[in-house]
Design a protein around this motif. Sequence first.
Motif, PDB file in Angstrom:
ATOM      1  N   TYR A  57       0.729  -1.253  -0.038  1.00 54.49           N
ATOM      2  CA  TYR A  57      -0.016   0.115  -0.038  1.00 54.49           C
ATOM      3  C   TYR A  57       0.950   1.227  -0.132  1.00 54.49           C
ATOM      4  CZ  TYR A  57      -3.109   3.731   1.891  1.00 54.49           C
ATOM      5  OH  TYR A  57      -3.835   4.981   2.052  1.00 54.49           O
ATOM      6  N   TRP A  58       1.949   1.398   0.967  1.00 59.25           N
ATOM      7  CA  TRP A  58       2.605   2.344   0.988  1.00 59.25           C
ATOM      8  C   TRP A  58       3.731   2.820  -0.451  1.00 59.25           C
ATOM      9  CZ3 TRP A  58       0.565   5.623   4.146  1.00 59.25           C
ATOM     10  CH2 TRP A  58      -0.134   5.056   5.223  1.00 59.25           C
ATOM     11  N   ASP A  59       3.827   1.696  -0.917  1.00 64.36           N
ATOM     12  CA  ASP A  59       4.833   1.680  -2.251  1.00 64.36           C
ATOM     13  C   ASP A  59       3.946   2.128  -3.282  1.00 64.36           C
ATOM     14  OD1 ASP A  59       6.988   0.347  -1.141  1.00 64.36           O
ATOM     15  OD2 ASP A  59       6.440  -1.317  -1.953  1.00 64.36           O
ATOM     16  N   LEU A  60       2.625   2.012  -3.310  1.00 70.57           N
ATOM     17  CA  LEU A  60       1.572   2.671  -4.218  1.00 70.57           C
ATOM     18  C   LEU A  60       1.422   4.180  -4.098  1.00 70.57           C
ATOM     19  CD1 LEU A  60      -1.265  -0.014  -4.469  1.00 70.57           C
ATOM     20  CD2 LEU A  60       0.738   0.237  -6.124  1.00 70.57           C
ATOM     21  N   ILE A  61       1.410   4.510  -2.752  1.00 73.85           N
ATOM     22  CA  ILE A  61       1.152   5.847  -2.327  1.00 73.85           C
ATOM     23  C   ILE A  61       2.496   6.671  -2.853  1.00 73.85           C
ATOM     24  CG2 ILE A  61       1.088   7.321  -0.248  1.00 73.85           C
ATOM     25  CD1 ILE A  61      -1.543   5.812  -0.926  1.00 73.85           C
ATOM     26  N   ARG A  62       3.500   6.022  -2.498  1.00 71.90           N
ATOM     27  CA  ARG A  62       4.793   7.028  -2.753  1.00 71.90           C
ATOM     28  C   ARG A  62       4.842   7.086  -4.140  1.00 71.90           C
ATOM     29  NH1 ARG A  62       9.775   3.767  -2.953  1.00 71.90           N
ATOM     30  NH2 ARG A  62       9.478   1.658  -2.569  1.00 71.90           N
ATOM     31  N   TRP A  63       4.870   5.979  -5.105  1.00 74.68           N
ATOM     32  CA  TRP A  63       4.966   5.857  -6.421  1.00 74.68           C
ATOM     33  C   TRP A  63       3.770   6.707  -7.209  1.00 74.68           C
ATOM     34  CZ3 TRP A  63       5.427  -0.186  -6.566  1.00 74.68           C
ATOM     35  CH2 TRP A  63       6.826  -0.353  -5.855  1.00 74.68           C
ATOM     36  N   LYS A  64       2.920   7.172  -6.618  1.00 80.40           N
ATOM     37  CA  LYS A  64       1.763   7.776  -7.124  1.00 80.40           C
ATOM     38  C   LYS A  64       1.008   7.113  -8.231  1.00 80.40           C
ATOM     39  CE  LYS A  64       0.016  12.538  -7.948  1.00 80.40           C
ATOM     40  NZ  LYS A  64      -1.031  12.159  -8.873  1.00 80.40           N
ATOM     41  N   THR A  65       1.153   5.721  -7.757  1.00 74.48           N
ATOM     42  CA  THR A  65       0.210   4.713  -8.757  1.00 74.48           C
ATOM     43  C   THR A  65      -0.894   4.161  -8.137  1.00 74.48           C
ATOM     44  OG1 THR A  65       1.718   2.787  -7.873  1.00 74.48           O
ATOM     45  CG2 THR A  65       2.298   4.210  -9.993  1.00 74.48           C
ATOM     46  N   ALA A  66      -1.198   4.603  -6.905  1.00 73.33           N
ATOM     47  CA  ALA A  66      -2.426   3.958  -6.222  1.00 73.33           C
ATOM     48  C   ALA A  66      -3.777   4.321  -6.931  1.00 73.33           C
ATOM     49  CB  ALA A  66      -2.682   4.608  -4.931  1.00 73.33           C
ATOM     50  N   GLU A  67      -3.823   5.567  -7.755  1.00 73.59           N
ATOM     51  CA  GLU A  67      -4.770   6.015  -8.333  1.00 73.59           C
ATOM     52  C   GLU A  67      -4.924   5.207  -9.795  1.00 73.59           C
ATOM     53  OE1 GLU A  67      -3.083   9.885 -10.477  1.00 73.59           O
ATOM     54  OE2 GLU A  67      -2.434   9.569  -8.782  1.00 73.59           O
ATOM     55  N   ILE A  68      -4.121   4.336 -10.126  1.00 76.62           N
ATOM     56  CA  ILE A  68      -4.050   3.504 -11.352  1.00 76.62           C
ATOM     57  C   ILE A  68      -4.505   2.227 -10.718  1.00 76.62           C
ATOM     58  CG2 ILE A  68      -2.873   2.282 -13.077  1.00 76.62           C
ATOM     59  CD1 ILE A  68      -1.039   4.898 -12.939  1.00 76.62           C
ATOM     60  N   GLU A  69      -3.833   1.591  -9.787  1.00 80.32           N
ATOM     61  CA  GLU A  69      -3.970   0.217  -9.443  1.00 80.32           C
ATOM     62  C   GLU A  69      -5.224  -0.178  -8.537  1.00 80.32           C
ATOM     63  OE1 GLU A  69      -2.049  -1.889 -10.948  1.00 80.32           O
ATOM     64  OE2 GLU A  69      -0.579  -0.478 -11.834  1.00 80.32           O
ATOM     65  N   LEU A  70      -5.374   0.894  -7.440  1.00 78.63           N
ATOM     66  CA  LEU A  70      -6.579   0.393  -6.665  1.00 78.63           C
ATOM     67  C   LEU A  70      -7.929   0.558  -7.042  1.00 78.63           C
ATOM     68  CD1 LEU A  70      -5.177   2.166  -3.303  1.00 78.63           C
ATOM     69  CD2 LEU A  70      -5.102  -0.378  -4.198  1.00 78.63           C
ATOM     70  N   PRO A  71      -8.316   1.467  -8.293  1.00 83.51           N
ATOM     71  CA  PRO A  71      -9.734   1.164  -8.635  1.00 83.51           C
ATOM     72  C   PRO A  71      -9.741   0.172  -9.697  1.00 83.51           C
ATOM     73  CG  PRO A  71      -8.720   3.381  -9.037  1.00 83.51           C
ATOM     74  CD  PRO A  71      -7.618   2.316  -8.527  1.00 83.51           C
ATOM     75  N   LYS A  72      -8.837  -0.831  -9.845  1.00 83.03           N
ATOM     76  CA  LYS A  72      -8.940  -1.826 -10.775  1.00 83.03           C
ATOM     77  C   LYS A  72      -9.694  -3.080 -10.073  1.00 83.03           C
ATOM     78  CE  LYS A  72      -4.472  -1.497 -13.312  1.00 83.03           C
ATOM     79  NZ  LYS A  72      -3.192  -2.191 -13.470  1.00 83.03           N
ATOM     80  N   PRO A  73     -10.509  -3.803 -10.893  1.00 83.91           N
ATOM     81  CA  PRO A  73     -11.265  -4.914 -10.222  1.00 83.91           C
ATOM     82  C   PRO A  73     -10.578  -5.891  -9.296  1.00 83.91           C
ATOM     83  CG  PRO A  73     -11.025  -5.349 -12.330  1.00 83.91           C
ATOM     84  CD  PRO A  73     -10.707  -4.286 -12.272  1.00 83.91           C
ATOM     85  N   VAL A  74     -10.770  -6.423  -8.166  1.00 81.78           N
ATOM     86  CA  VAL A  74     -10.166  -7.548  -7.467  1.00 81.78           C
ATOM     87  C   VAL A  74     -10.263  -8.754  -7.927  1.00 81.78           C
ATOM     88  CG1 VAL A  74      -9.650  -8.473  -5.162  1.00 81.78           C
ATOM     89  CG2 VAL A  74     -10.066  -5.969  -5.543  1.00 81.78           C
ATOM     90  N   LEU A  75      -9.362  -9.472  -8.776  1.00 84.29           N
ATOM     91  CA  LEU A  75      -9.558 -10.930  -9.080  1.00 84.29           C
ATOM     92  C   LEU A  75      -8.868 -11.919  -8.387  1.00 84.29           C
ATOM     93  CD1 LEU A  75      -8.878 -10.203 -12.994  1.00 84.29           C
ATOM     94  CD2 LEU A  75     -10.983 -10.043 -11.623  1.00 84.29           C
ATOM     95  N   GLY A  76      -9.129 -13.170  -8.250  1.00 89.29           N
ATOM     96  CA  GLY A  76      -8.626 -14.170  -7.515  1.00 89.29           C
ATOM     97  C   GLY A  76      -8.035 -15.066  -8.695  1.00 89.29           C
ATOM     98  N   ASN A  77      -8.219 -16.493  -8.213  1.00 93.19           N
ATOM     99  CA  ASN A  77      -7.397 -17.462  -8.916  1.00 93.19           C
ATOM    100  C   ASN A  77      -8.260 -17.968  -9.838  1.00 93.19           C
ATOM    101  OD1 ASN A  77      -5.679 -19.612  -9.407  1.00 93.19           O
ATOM    102  ND2 ASN A  77      -5.846 -20.813  -7.561  1.00 93.19           N
ATOM    103  N   TYR A  78      -7.635 -18.794 -10.893  1.00 92.52           N
ATOM    104  CA  TYR A  78      -8.433 -19.309 -12.105  1.00 92.52           C
ATOM    105  C   TYR A  78      -9.587 -20.265 -11.277  1.00 92.52           C
ATOM    106  CZ  TYR A  78      -9.822 -21.572 -16.285  1.00 92.52           C
ATOM    107  OH  TYR A  78     -10.481 -22.086 -17.372  1.00 92.52           O
ATOM    108  N   PHE A  79     -10.665 -20.398 -11.751  1.00 90.35           N
ATOM    109  CA  PHE A  79     -11.589 -21.298 -11.126  1.00 90.35           C
ATOM    110  C   PHE A  79     -11.596 -22.559 -11.475  1.00 90.35           C
ATOM    111  CE2 PHE A  79     -15.826 -22.817 -10.283  1.00 90.35           C
ATOM    112  CZ  PHE A  79     -15.898 -22.941  -8.976  1.00 90.35           C
TER     113      PHE A  79
END
Length: 556
Positions: A478-500
């Motif tokens: 989380y803190w890496d996304l904050i400092r790189w200013k990429t949280a706005e790109i990565e966090l709004p993406k859908p949350v996916l899991g394993n292949y079913f």
Amino acid sequence: MKSIIKPAFLALAMMAVLPSCEVERLPETSVSDETYWRTESDLKTAANYLYMYLPGFGTFTPPGYNNTFNVTYGTEDVWSDDAFGLATNNISDGSRLAPATATDYNTNYLLIRAANNVIEKAPRASAATSATIIDRYIAEARFFRAWGYYALVQRYGDVPLILKTLDDTSAELQAPATPRAQIYDQIYQDLDYAAQKLPTATALGTADYGRISNTAALAFKARVALFEGTRSKYHNYGEPTKHLKLAVDAAKTVIDSKQHDLFSGSYFDLFQLAGEGRQNRENIIVKQYGVSSTDRVATQNFFRSSLETGNMNPTKSLTDSYLMKDGLPTAKSPLYKAPTKSTDVFVNRDTRMSDTFFKMGDAWIGTKLVFDIAPLVFNRTGFTFRKYSNLDDWVTTQSLIDRVLLRYAEVLLTYAEATYELNGTISDADLELTINRLRARGGVAKLTNAFATANGLTVRDEIRRERRVELAQEGFRYWDLIRWKTAEIELPKPVLGNYFFRTEYGTTTAVNLTSDNYILVQDASFRKFDPNRDYLWPLPINEIALNPTLKQNPGW
């Protein structure tokens, strides 16, 4: 055998506190300050109290408080795109509101107040204690003061900087927040003092294993400076070059000290009892729990209470970061084959993946000794984290495995990233010193500048990938996304899991799937990140009411 740091009841009584406003005031207790601060034992006991604030696993309630005032550690990765819990998380999906109170805010000021108390009163022992001993325990206190302020500024930005103990009449209680640049300068001063006055890890040895060493202060300084150097660079403020150079220098000093090295055992054992004690030179700062059921500080139940029960589960986004053994991502590697069963996910992959995630055949829990497939009713992504898991601990619900808070691998990663961010490049020699030592642990091909160019990769992204993989499940993402200013790109993406894998997962649990048959845990329509607001946390509303000179962070 490792030693353990036990805070004495005397220190707890002396340091007892009650919740108040934005800085904690310490009332006098039955312990007389005039008779207490006399000996080295007094100083050590007071310093031991500070170690209680190192984050462990589960819920921590500061002494003197009831269980309505606590902070929970160990599942911070659910704030990021690396993990998902049993339910949505309002930090990662952008739905939180400004809170009335915030226990992490108060807890860090409790730590700072206790550290200031030691710094002020330790010199009283000069009649019976040498200046070297006094300086050592002041250095420990200054390290912990830096630890508390870093946690605060990382979250809130500008906060009140309090460098002395206060009473109810202190003017500082109504002081405005201090600019973050000034707070960082103070953090660096405290850590430099600690690095000068504290013993080496070798000098601490087994007898004092777990206490803060001079290289611990330097390694933490490198972490702090990397965070602020990259944050100021990508958010376009402050002096990034200053901080990045400090990060490079501090990390290199730790490397050159030869006090630490990578663990000689397996990556999985690094987070087991086998990885504890001074014989594992990779560990630099740990939260200690104990040696045996009769010689312990406390116990934790992280595996049974959090990992097994689904409070933190790996995402597809994290699993996709693990390289194939040829050093290429799955999208580029000829080694990658689409999985047809759950164990295929680990084939020809970085072995740290199978050390970090459960796979079929691993030792599991007391009611099911061997793992086969993640139960989706708990592990909603279809993956389960494995670090710190231990079948015996599941049975007893009393694990003594220490939580690793800072290890040598992070120092290597910090040196590589800070070097690249400072210079815009990194030599193959420095990649060999850092990134490739970690890749060797996972059985992955080396990274060179030529390899990156030939395969359409960028060295910066590969350094970041290595950090994500090596430090997975350790609370950094989380803190890496904050400092790189990429949280706005990565966090709004859908949350996916394993292949079913239908034949393995079964159909007893309702599950949403994507068109290509991956588990859909949370749709993108339910996730947001406001770059004008969410890069800083909201100050607690009650703190602003108590001190009107404090200003709420933008957007909250």
